[in-house]
Write an enzyme that holds these catalytic residues in place. Structure first.
Site, PDB file in Angstrom:
ATOM      1  N   LYS A   1       6.179  -2.201   2.039  1.00  0.00           N
ATOM      2  CA  LYS A   1       5.366  -1.137   2.800  1.00  0.00           C
ATOM      3  C   LYS A   1       4.115  -2.632   2.846  1.00  0.00           C
ATOM      4  O   LYS A   1       2.940  -2.332   1.681  1.00  0.00           O
ATOM      5  CB  LYS A   1       5.192  -0.243   2.075  1.00  0.00           C
ATOM      6  CG  LYS A   1       3.959   0.790   2.826  1.00  0.00           C
ATOM      7  CD  LYS A   1       4.177   2.089   2.452  1.00  0.00           C
ATOM      8  CE  LYS A   1       2.946   2.881   2.905  1.00  0.00           C
ATOM      9  NZ  LYS A   1       3.158   3.258   4.449  1.00  0.00           N
TER      10      LYS A   1
ATOM     11  N   LEU B   1      11.258   0.770   7.185  1.00  0.00           N
ATOM     12  CA  LEU B   1      10.783   1.846   5.798  1.00  0.00           C
ATOM     13  C   LEU B   1      11.075   2.953   5.630  1.00  0.00           C
ATOM     14  O   LEU B   1      11.483   3.824   6.473  1.00  0.00           O
ATOM     15  CB  LEU B   1       9.244   2.550   6.029  1.00  0.00           C
ATOM     16  CG  LEU B   1       8.363   2.158   4.727  1.00  0.00           C
ATOM     17  CD1 LEU B   1       7.937   0.817   3.667  1.00  0.00           C
ATOM     18  CD2 LEU B   1       7.710   3.065   5.287  1.00  0.00           C
TER      19      LEU B   1
ATOM     20  N   GLU C   1      12.787   2.953  13.836  1.00  0.00           N
ATOM     21  CA  GLU C   1      11.747   3.975  13.477  1.00  0.00           C
ATOM     22  C   GLU C   1      10.707   4.131  14.162  1.00  0.00           C
ATOM     23  O   GLU C   1      10.990   3.140  15.016  1.00  0.00           O
ATOM     24  CB  GLU C   1      11.153   3.428  11.661  1.00  0.00           C
ATOM     25  CG  GLU C   1      10.319   2.331  11.825  1.00  0.00           C
ATOM     26  CD  GLU C   1      10.145   1.719  10.660  1.00  0.00           C
ATOM     27  OE1 GLU C   1      10.291   2.327   9.150  1.00  0.00           O
ATOM     28  OE2 GLU C   1      10.262   0.435  10.641  1.00  0.00           O
TER      29      GLU C   1
ATOM     30  N   TYR D   1       0.439  -1.392  -0.235  1.00  0.00           N
ATOM     31  CA  TYR D   1       0.343   0.059  -0.081  1.00  0.00           C
ATOM     32  C   TYR D   1       0.494   1.624   0.152  1.00  0.00           C
ATOM     33  O   TYR D   1       2.059   1.296   0.401  1.00  0.00           O
ATOM     34  CB  TYR D   1      -1.004  -0.130   1.046  1.00  0.00           C
ATOM     35  CG  TYR D   1      -0.365  -0.032   3.028  1.00  0.00           C
ATOM     36  CD1 TYR D   1       0.537  -0.823   2.771  1.00  0.00           C
ATOM     37  CD2 TYR D   1      -0.460   1.789   3.037  1.00  0.00           C
ATOM     38  CE1 TYR D   1       1.233  -0.203   4.235  1.00  0.00           C
ATOM     39  CE2 TYR D   1      -0.183   2.040   4.049  1.00  0.00           C
ATOM     40  CZ  TYR D   1       0.413   1.073   4.966  1.00  0.00           C
ATOM     41  OH  TYR D   1       1.545   1.168   6.412  1.00  0.00           O
TER      42      TYR D   1
HETATM   43  C1  LIG Z   1       6.264   1.762   9.333  1.00  0.00           C
HETATM   44  C2  LIG Z   1       6.776   3.104   9.087  1.00  0.00           C
HETATM   45  N1  LIG Z   1       7.956   3.515   9.310  1.00  0.00           N
HETATM   46  C3  LIG Z   1       8.029   5.339   8.473  1.00  0.00           C
HETATM   47  C4  LIG Z   1       6.533   5.725   7.845  1.00  0.00           C
HETATM   48  C5  LIG Z   1       7.175   7.478   7.116  1.00  0.00           C
HETATM   49  O1  LIG Z   1       6.723   6.859   6.537  1.00  0.00           O
HETATM   50  P1  LIG Z   1       6.160   8.017   4.819  1.00  0.00           P
HETATM   51  O2  LIG Z   1       7.294   8.919   5.840  1.00  0.00           O
HETATM   52  O3  LIG Z   1       6.725   7.120   3.437  1.00  0.00           O
HETATM   53  O4  LIG Z   1       4.367   8.146   5.301  1.00  0.00           O
HETATM   54  C6  LIG Z   1       5.423   4.674   7.586  1.00  0.00           C
HETATM   55  C7  LIG Z   1       4.571   5.007   7.324  1.00  0.00           C
HETATM   56  O5  LIG Z   1       3.082   4.654   6.926  1.00  0.00           O
HETATM   57  C8  LIG Z   1       5.883   3.891   8.334  1.00  0.00           C
HETATM   58  O6  LIG Z   1       4.136   2.809   8.179  1.00  0.00           O
END
Ligand SMILES: Cc1ncc(COP(=O)(O)O)c(C=O)c1O
Length: 288
Positions: A149, A205, A181, A34
């Site tokens: 993701k 991610l 994270e 997603y």
């Molecule tokens: C586990 C995780 N890390 C980091 C992020 C941040 O990613 P982004 O800045 O692309 O939303 C997300 C966003 O959903 C996430 O689920």
């Protein structure tokens, strides 16, 4: 009620009427990826970065990409328009599809299921804006490919609930004493004026808002991309989290201990203002 129109496999329809089969592999196996993108004044923010990441997630789990970037753009612009335009977020999910049966291995003939919805961007309360957010730390119990993701988010759901149960807004994930994270965010610390965030790897991610933050910080303050020890997090002057639907937010308490002054810090104020400014400049222009 706003945000009532969704997209499912070629059709725009009322969200309440959308149905997929229980034989869909997204439902049976979490065999699905997603993206979530914020939309400001009708414009998707960092569209290319999000759809590059979606293409990568699909390729890593060997689902053929159902659309080119141009097709995604047209599809989502239509969804945004049908939901009244303006400011919102859009969610896109692609599953491997459905088959008549339940087999772990990929079916030979299968068409990916494509679903997209629009929704209201979350907002912070006045108190959260003034005081910052709080977080707990949790030891990682996710799988070994957190760079994909995937919608298989049970571990993240449990971590986030653990945070909510403790009255906190985020769970900061650690592994063997290293900060990785948040359950749905990237993490930064500021120590002695230096911005630090962990390197991309299979353990996190690659955040699109993380990249935007690093771009904005470069030239404004020294930036280091390296491992962060849990002890460093707790002793940091500032802690920030970032995500597409939350941009950059200050964490002012971790596990009940104040971070720095216990209030959103000056470097967060500076980068957050720059972030808002860059967003305003782009609003209303086309995403690609
Ligand atoms: C586990 C995780 N890390 C980091 C992020 C941040 O990613 P982004 O800045 O692309 O939303 C997300 C966003 O959903 C996430 O689920």
């Amino acid at each position: 009620m706003p945000f009532q129109v969704c997209y499912l496999d070629g059709d725009f329809l009322p969200l309440q009427e959308a149905r997929i089969s229980p034989l869909d592999r997204g439902f049976l196996f979490g065999d699905s990826v997603y993206e979530v993108l914020p939309v400001f004044d009708g414009r998707m923010f960092r569209f290319r970065e999000h759809f590059d990441r979606l293409a990568r997630s699909l390729s890593e789990i060997r689902i053929p990409s159902p659309h080119s970037h141009e097709e995604w753009l047209a599809l989502l612009e239509a969804l945004i328009e049908r939901n009244g335009g303006g400011t919102m977020y859009v969610y896109v999910q692609v599953t491997r599809g459905m088959e008549f049966g339940r087999n772990h291995t990929f079916p030979a003939q299968v068409r990916p299921t494509v679903f997209a919805l629009a929704s209201q961007l979350p907002t912070f309360t006045a108190e959260q804006r003034a005081q910052g957010l709080s977080a707990i730390t949790v030891e990682d119990f996710r799988w070994g490919r957190c760079d994909i993701k995937t919608t298989a988010l049970l571990a993240n759901v449990l971590m986030k609930q653990q945070a909510a149960d403790a009255g906190a807004q985020e769970a900061i994930i650690t592994r063997d004493g290293e900060v990785l994270e948040g359950a749905s965010t990237s993490v930064f610390i500021v120590r002695n004026g230096v911005l630090v965030t962990p390197p991309n790897s299979h353990r996190i991610l690659p955040g699109t808002t993380r990249d935007a933050t690093l771009e904005l910080a470069t030239g404004v303050m020294p930036v280091e991309i390296r491992a962060i020890a849990l002890a460093e997090l707790l002793a940091a002057d500032e802690v920030w989290i970032s995500a597409a639907t939350r941009d950059i937010a200050p964490i002012t308490s971790v596990d009940g201990n104040p971070i720095g002054s216990g209030k959103p810090g000056p470097l967060w104020q500076k980068i957050h203002a720059a972030f808002e400014q860059s967003r305003l400049q782009l609003a209303g222009t086309r995403a690609l």
